[in-house]
Scaffold this active site. Sequence first.
Site, short mmCIF file in Angstrom:
data_model
loop_
_atom_site.label_atom_id
_atom_site.label_comp_id
_atom_site.label_asym_id
_atom_site.label_seq_id
_atom_site.Cartn_x
_atom_site.Cartn_y
_atom_site.Cartn_z
N TYR A 458 3.78 -1.40 4.22
CA TYR A 458 3.06 -0.94 3.03
C TYR A 458 1.54 -0.86 3.25
CZ TYR A 458 7.41 -3.25 1.59
OH TYR A 458 8.70 -3.70 1.52
N HIS A 459 1.12 -0.51 4.48
CA HIS A 459 -0.30 -0.51 4.81
C HIS A 459 -0.78 0.83 5.37
CE1 HIS A 459 0.20 -5.13 5.55
NE2 HIS A 459 0.17 -4.84 4.26
N PRO A 460 -0.52 1.96 4.70
CA PRO A 460 -0.96 3.25 5.24
C PRO A 460 -2.48 3.42 5.13
CG PRO A 460 -0.07 3.55 3.04
CD PRO A 460 0.19 2.12 3.41
#
Length: 536
Positions: A458-460
Amino acid sequence: MNTYDYVIVGAGSAGCVLAARLSEDPDVRVALIEAGGPDTAQEIHIPAAFPQLFKSELDWDLDSEPEPGIFGRRTYLPRGKVFGGSSSINAMIYMRGNPADYDGWAAGGATGWSYADVLPYFRRSEDNERGADDLHGAGGPLAVSDSRSRHPLATAFVHAAEQAGYKRNEDFNGETQFGVGPYQLTQRGGMRCSTAVAYLHPALERPNLTVLSSARAHRVVIEAGRATGVEVERGGAVEVVRAEHEVILSAGTYESPKLLMLSGVGPAAVLPAFGIDVVRDLPVGQGLQDHYMTLLNFRTDVESLIAAASPENAALLQSEGRGPLTSNIGEAGGFFRSRDGLAAPDVQFHAAPVLFHQDGLGPATEHGFAFGPCVLAPTSRGQVTLRAPRPDAAPRITHNYLMTAEDRDSIVGGIRIALRIAAQQAVADVVTGPYDVPESDSEADILAWAKRSGQTLYHPTSTCAIGSVVDPDLRVLDVSGLRVVDASVFPSVPRANTNAPVIMAAEKAADLIRGIKGFNGSNGISGINEAKGATR
């Protein structure tokens, strides 16, 4: 009135900070546009409940394209569609990253973004319950606290890692990242402290701040090379919200580049195919990075978080602000080198006292726990492109997970560390059997399992990066009156859970927008510290 000084698109981790900071000046009119609505759902504020928000109306519910490096699987990509954005549905881990991340940005041309430059903004935002020191802040809007859950399964992981020879680290934002231990969290009194809680709600009473909720931004209006407003659909009607000074996109790594491309700012070789006139030819959407995570899942006879929602635990949360319902799921973890010779960690672990599999959507119908690594400093790059010229069409997203030899080496090495930890007595004492693990410790079996079972962390980041799309002041190149402020501007993904870095970037951007080159050391916001008890 639909004319303001600043129009911000996205009330997420960055947008809430900007709205609060810019509206500190009573003479400045600020509009904040959010596609979602208020953060009133109790699952937002009760930490352990956040997975229930996946694929709800509070989630953009995106999916990647078939990923070539992981057997062509599509990966589920939750993003918050609510006040606070993804800070309202995330695992609340407070992590800044490694100084080498920011010094690398600065060395690559992101002037003003070295670790020495950004540390004051981390400290300004922070209200760490441990108090202030040279590396930490106290009295800022964002509550940072130790876990009030300390689940025995998360503790077992930490003890097993110590038995495997890894040192304990009580502060991953301190002198070193290396080691294992429990994570500090963005919580206040055992409840979630999102950017909506920390920044936006205390500022909502200001007459110069207008929040337009349930409003979908269609495009940025650009006239004669200048951004003059945002076309917005709200309640079935389309209008233009005008900006006299600046339009600021804080819609996130997937949505901000989409909005730029819909506005004619993007690759000239691509936009005409969608019937979009090219305003500026920039590599918008290119350079996407993310942390690819794998989790080994084990069965256990220790009570896991599937039993958290009991009347007793609910009473404990309400009366004392502690217990299993305060769990952020990923309670503990650590930072490691997967191979010798690395100056900074290349894998990060998360340990969850519950089964966590199938993109976080798999059923947890029996007691279990999970831990494993992510590729922390990926060299793979992907892209975000348009699917259609419609504002309501989800973008095409390809991360290219594990497409480089370096990334494959990191995940294999990280899983070998996980297997070493799993072989320790502290894990043996609580495990009753495997649930989802590699078939063997061979490189082929480990890599095949990693490709089959892995998911986003969840770290784009990095689709509107400093240097290629925006300048170091986050202004879109060759377009006046337009900035991007969110994780998309990061030149590369930091070695961190990205919420704290986004908040830092928004704090810094607020000063850049106001023309402030530094600040006087004050970290509070008028009206915010007085309202610390508010959760709505």
